[in-house]
Design a protein around this motif. Structure first.
Motif, PDB file in Angstrom:
ATOM      1  N   HIS A   1      48.109  41.122  48.283  1.00 35.40           N
ATOM      2  CA  HIS A   1      47.977  40.838  46.851  1.00 35.40           C
ATOM      3  C   HIS A   1      46.484  40.888  46.513  1.00 35.40           C
ATOM      4  N   VAL A   2      46.181  40.729  45.224  1.00 34.44           N
ATOM      5  CA  VAL A   2      44.779  40.533  44.844  1.00 34.44           C
ATOM      6  C   VAL A   2      44.496  39.054  45.074  1.00 34.44           C
ATOM      7  N   LEU A   3      43.541  38.738  45.935  1.00 33.46           N
ATOM      8  CA  LEU A   3      43.253  37.324  46.237  1.00 33.46           C
ATOM      9  C   LEU A   3      42.010  36.851  45.484  1.00 33.46           C
ATOM     10  N   PHE A   4      42.192  35.824  44.682  1.00 29.95           N
ATOM     11  CA  PHE A   4      41.075  35.215  43.941  1.00 29.95           C
ATOM     12  C   PHE A   4      40.796  33.821  44.467  1.00 29.95           C
ATOM     13  N   PRO A   5      39.525  33.394  44.412  1.00 28.71           N
ATOM     14  CA  PRO A   5      39.264  31.956  44.586  1.00 28.71           C
ATOM     15  C   PRO A   5      39.567  31.269  43.238  1.00 28.71           C
ATOM     16  N   LEU A   6      39.302  29.999  43.143  1.00 25.81           N
ATOM     17  CA  LEU A   6      39.448  29.311  41.856  1.00 25.81           C
ATOM     18  C   LEU A   6      38.332  29.792  40.920  1.00 25.81           C
ATOM     19  N   PRO A   7      38.635  30.009  39.627  1.00 31.26           N
ATOM     20  CA  PRO A   7      37.568  30.460  38.722  1.00 31.26           C
ATOM     21  C   PRO A   7      36.553  29.348  38.467  1.00 31.26           C
ATOM     22  N   SER A   8      35.359  29.752  37.988  1.00 32.55           N
ATOM     23  CA  SER A   8      34.328  28.763  37.650  1.00 32.55           C
ATOM     24  C   SER A   8      33.704  29.218  36.334  1.00 32.55           C
ATOM     25  N   ALA A   9      32.660  28.504  35.916  1.00 27.50           N
ATOM     26  CA  ALA A   9      31.987  28.882  34.667  1.00 27.50           C
ATOM     27  C   ALA A   9      31.430  30.303  34.768  1.00 27.50           C
ATOM     28  N   LYS A  10      31.211  30.786  35.999  1.00 30.75           N
ATOM     29  CA  LYS A  10      30.641  32.124  36.192  1.00 30.75           C
ATOM     30  C   LYS A  10      31.698  33.222  36.173  1.00 30.75           C
ATOM     31  N   GLY A  11      32.964  32.872  36.046  1.00 34.84           N
ATOM     32  CA  GLY A  11      34.007  33.891  36.004  1.00 34.84           C
ATOM     33  C   GLY A  11      35.078  33.654  37.043  1.00 34.84           C
ATOM     34  N   LYS A  12      35.776  34.743  37.365  1.00 36.40           N
ATOM     35  CA  LYS A  12      36.948  34.605  38.239  1.00 36.40           C
ATOM     36  C   LYS A  12      36.582  34.500  39.712  1.00 36.40           C
ATOM     37  N   GLY A  13      35.321  34.708  40.046  1.00 42.52           N
ATOM     38  CA  GLY A  13      34.883  34.544  41.433  1.00 42.52           C
ATOM     39  C   GLY A  13      35.036  35.813  42.253  1.00 42.52           C
ATOM     40  N   VAL A  14      34.633  35.719  43.531  1.00 38.61           N
ATOM     41  CA  VAL A  14      34.647  36.882  44.435  1.00 38.61           C
ATOM     42  C   VAL A  14      36.067  37.111  44.947  1.00 38.61           C
ATOM     43  N   LEU A  15      36.635  38.267  44.617  1.00 33.76           N
ATOM     44  CA  LEU A  15      38.008  38.564  45.014  1.00 33.76           C
ATOM     45  C   LEU A  15      38.035  39.513  46.208  1.00 33.76           C
ATOM     46  N   VAL A  16      39.181  39.552  46.841  1.00 39.24           N
ATOM     47  CA  VAL A  16      39.418  40.531  47.901  1.00 39.24           C
ATOM     48  C   VAL A  16      40.707  41.251  47.528  1.00 39.24           C
ATOM     49  N   THR A  17      40.635  42.560  47.435  1.00 38.39           N
ATOM     50  CA  THR A  17      41.828  43.309  47.021  1.00 38.39           C
ATOM     51  C   THR A  17      41.867  44.678  47.663  1.00 38.39           C
ATOM     52  N   MET A  18      43.058  45.219  47.724  1.00 39.42           N
ATOM     53  CA  MET A  18      43.198  46.628  48.070  1.00 39.42           C
ATOM     54  C   MET A  18      43.108  47.403  46.755  1.00 39.42           C
ATOM     55  N   THR A  19      42.602  48.625  46.801  1.00 44.10           N
ATOM     56  CA  THR A  19      42.584  49.457  45.592  1.00 44.10           C
ATOM     57  C   THR A  19      43.779  50.401  45.634  1.00 44.10           C
ATOM     58  N   THR A  20      43.980  51.148  44.554  1.00 43.79           N
ATOM     59  CA  THR A  20      45.133  52.072  44.526  1.00 43.79           C
ATOM     60  C   THR A  20      44.965  53.192  45.550  1.00 43.79           C
ATOM     61  N   SER A  21      43.740  53.390  46.049  1.00 49.72           N
ATOM     62  CA  SER A  21      43.542  54.432  47.063  1.00 49.72           C
ATOM     63  C   SER A  21      43.574  53.852  48.472  1.00 49.72           C
ATOM     64  N   GLY A  22      43.870  52.551  48.602  1.00 50.37           N
ATOM     65  CA  GLY A  22      44.001  51.943  49.922  1.00 50.37           C
ATOM     66  C   GLY A  22      42.688  51.414  50.485  1.00 50.37           C
ATOM     67  N   ASN A  23      41.591  51.550  49.742  1.00 46.76           N
ATOM     68  CA  ASN A  23      40.322  50.940  50.168  1.00 46.76           C
ATOM     69  C   ASN A  23      40.399  49.441  49.877  1.00 46.76           C
ATOM     70  N   TYR A  24      39.451  48.689  50.446  1.00 47.33           N
ATOM     71  CA  TYR A  24      39.328  47.286  50.039  1.00 47.33           C
ATOM     72  C   TYR A  24      38.097  47.129  49.184  1.00 47.33           C
ATOM     73  N   LEU A  25      38.222  46.238  48.209  1.00 48.84           N
ATOM     74  CA  LEU A  25      37.126  45.944  47.302  1.00 48.84           C
ATOM     75  C   LEU A  25      36.819  44.463  47.458  1.00 48.84           C
ATOM     76  N   VAL A  26      35.540  44.140  47.597  1.00 45.37           N
ATOM     77  CA  VAL A  26      35.127  42.748  47.773  1.00 45.37           C
ATOM     78  C   VAL A  26      34.013  42.469  46.776  1.00 45.37           C
ATOM     79  N   GLY A  27      34.219  41.527  45.883  1.00 43.22           N
ATOM     80  CA  GLY A  27      33.216  41.178  44.882  1.00 43.22           C
ATOM     81  C   GLY A  27      33.921  40.650  43.654  1.00 43.22           C
ATOM     82  N   PRO A  28      33.278  40.467  42.541  1.00 38.32           N
ATOM     83  CA  PRO A  28      31.870  40.720  42.255  1.00 38.32           C
ATOM     84  C   PRO A  28      31.044  39.436  42.220  1.00 38.32           C
TER      85      PRO A  28
END
Ligand SMILES: Cc1cc2nc3c(=O)[nH]c(=O)nc-3n(C[C@H](O)[C@H](O)[C@H](O)COP(=O)(O)OP(=O)(O)OC[C@H]3O[C@@H](n4cnc5c(N)ncnc54)[C@H](O)[C@@H]3O)c2cc1C
Length: 479
Positions: free
Chosen positions: A237-264
């Motif tokens: 799944h798309v994994l999020f930490p708890l959001p903060s005043a700075k936004g949704k936080g650093v997520l870890v996800t697979m992309t539609t091309s099967g890469n992983y994206l880590v940020g922002p």
């Protein structure tokens, strides 16, 4: 005289144009870059947020939920890779539980399906999550999308339905005349009855060309790692930490091309064109991500990048006519979840705001679908062989890393949306997106673009105006 000029060909401008293309209107889209979706819309997390997070009653909540609901059908019409994989927001400490419950409440108020999962249930669905996990919030309607294709195909569909696009043209001034606008650019002057401002981080500058405004866009940078696609199953799944005043936080996800994206990351910057990355910020992104998923294979990193959120001083999307003129429409301050919201914003701007000042007469021959894209990698071996027998260009692989064929490139070049640079070709086909980042296929991409658009490879650009790659011939015959 145009009926409507749309300034900006990011996700918002592209969907405004597509929605307007259903009606008998002359519509011109102007963008300063030499490709559509070349600013914030190409440098984000590419998540189709479900809408569990924005404060209920805000425009962000409304357009996010409405946009999310459009995606399954939209992805079919525009032939865009989209996966409704669901998002999980992870609580790792007991102290985060009240916030998780608050998010559950917000999801209910926003009309978003959500379920609280225990630590065991979370680990069953996500075996690689931090074993200290306490609970999570599962939102099954969240998803991932190919952001490059989303914008390009939306604009292609708008062009197929009669919209016109001018790239490499910067709006430098707007003058209100008796009952129309003069839109001045670095190339000349256009006239329009209605102007839509979809200029992303620059939308406050465009808005203040016709009247003083009491809001401002503060660019907020987000930096990412991209990992190769050789280790499936790290997260489901798309994994999020708890959001903060700075936004949704650093997520870890697979992309539609099967890469992983880590940020922002999330840092305010002063320069609206500053998309540089820096080691300290990325190190912090890495540390935060490892807290969520301790086994992220950072040795598979192939690239880093950064995008700028158009954070508005109002804390909410600004989607309304200007104070003075009903026919000057701002679609501004569209920070996250702007990608997910963009189809709904496009519909609203076209039918409610443009529709309030101009008669919308439907076109009889409007076609919501792009010509289907052939994706050889998704075909069986038998189907692929049949395709190659019919058109041998599909058997000639240009990008070895991503297995992109000449046939796919030729298809892109035959479409209504121009593909003027090596980077545009990369965004359309993935040629150059792999481990070697174009090291091997770029010379071929240059040759193909030169043959299609130019006299010589010397004229081919990597990206913006002036970004020539080849500056001279090294093996030319001595004169
Ligand atoms: C780090 C980060 C993560 C994000 N993650 C997500 C996510 O996961 N999901 C989600 O839904 N949203 C996300 N977003 C938000 C989303 O990317 C944006 O809301 C969306 O891309 C905004 O689109 P836009 O069309 O308003 O802006 P842009 O894509 O920036 O388009 C504006 C266009 O206007 C043009 N322009 C500007 N000035 C002029 C001028 N003077 N003349 C002519 N043209 C001009 C620019 O060239 C540009 O192409 C994220 C954003 C960032 C930065």
């Amino acid at each position: 005289m145009e009926d409507v000029i749309v300034i900006g060909a990011g996700a918002v401008g592209a969907f405004v144009a597509r929605s307007l293309s259903r009606y008998q209107l002359s519509v011109l889209v102007i963008d300063r870059e030499n490709d559509v979706g070349d600013e914030t819309s190409m440098a984000n997390s590419a998540i189709v947020h479900s809408g569990y997070d924005p404060d209920p009653g805000t425009k962000k909540a409304f357009f996010n939920v409405a946009g999310n609901r459009m995606f399954p059908q939209l992805a079919k019409e525009l032939d865009v890779d989209f996966g409704q994989v669901g998002t999980m927001t992870i609580a790792i400490e007991d102290s985060q539980m009240p916030m998780l419950r608050e998010l559950m409440k917000r999801a209910a108020e926003n009309g978003v399906p959500a379920q609280l999962l225990s630590a065991e249930e979370t680990k069953r669905l996500e075996p690689n999550v931090n074993p200290e996990v306490k609970a999570s919030l599962l939102c099954p309607t969240g998803g991932i999308v190919n952001p490059f294709a989303l914008v390009a195909h939306a604009m292609e569909n708008a062009l197929d339905n009669g919209v016109r696009l001018s790239l490499c043209e910067t709006v430098i001034g707007i003058v209100r005349k008796a009952d129309f606008y003069e839109v001045r650019t670095d190339k000349g002057v256009h006239e329009a009855k209605v102007v839509v401002n979809a200029a992303g981080v620059h939308s406050d500058e465009i808005a203040s060309m016709i009247e003083p405004i009491d809001w401002k866009i503060n660019p907020r940078k987000g930096e990412y790692y991209v990992l190769d696609h050789y280790a499936p199953g790290l997260v489901n799944h798309v994994l999020f930490p708890l959001p903060s005043a700075k936004g949704k936080g650093v997520l870890v996800t697979m992309t539609t091309s099967g890469n992983y994206l880590v940020g922002p990351s999330s840092e305010f910057v002063s320069d609206k064109d500053d998309t540089a990355t820096d080691g300290m910020t990325l190190a912090d992104v890495k540390a935060q991500a490892l807290r969520l998923v301790p086994s992220i294979p950072f040795n598979q990193e192939i690239r880093v990048y950064a995008g700028l959120r158009a954070t508005p001083s109002t804390h909410d999307f600004i989607i309304e006519p200007s104070k003075k003129y009903r026919d000057f429409i701002n679609a501004a301050g569209i920070e996250s979840p702007g990608l997910a919201s963009s189809p709904a914003i496009g519909e609203y701007v076209a039918t409610k705001l443009v529709g309030a000042v101009i008669d919308l007469v439907p076109k009889a021959d409007y076609n919501p679908r792009v010509r289907p894209y052939v994706r050889p990698l998704t075909l069986s071996l038998k189907e692929r062989n049949a395709l190659i027998r019919k058109n041998p260009a599909y058997g000639y692989i240009v990008c070895q890393c991503e297995k992109v064929s000449l046939g796919e490139i030729q298809d892109v070049l035959s479409r209504s949306l121009p593909c003027l640079s090596v980077k545009a070709l990369k965004k359309r086909t993935r040629a150059g997106f792999g481990k070697c980042q174009g090291g091997f296929c770029q010379p071929q991409a240059i040759r193909i673009l030169a043959a299609h658009y130019h006299e010589t490879p010397l004229e081919v650009l990597y990206d913006r105006v002036g970004s020539h790659i080849v500056i001279d011939e090294t093996k030319k015959e001595a004169k």
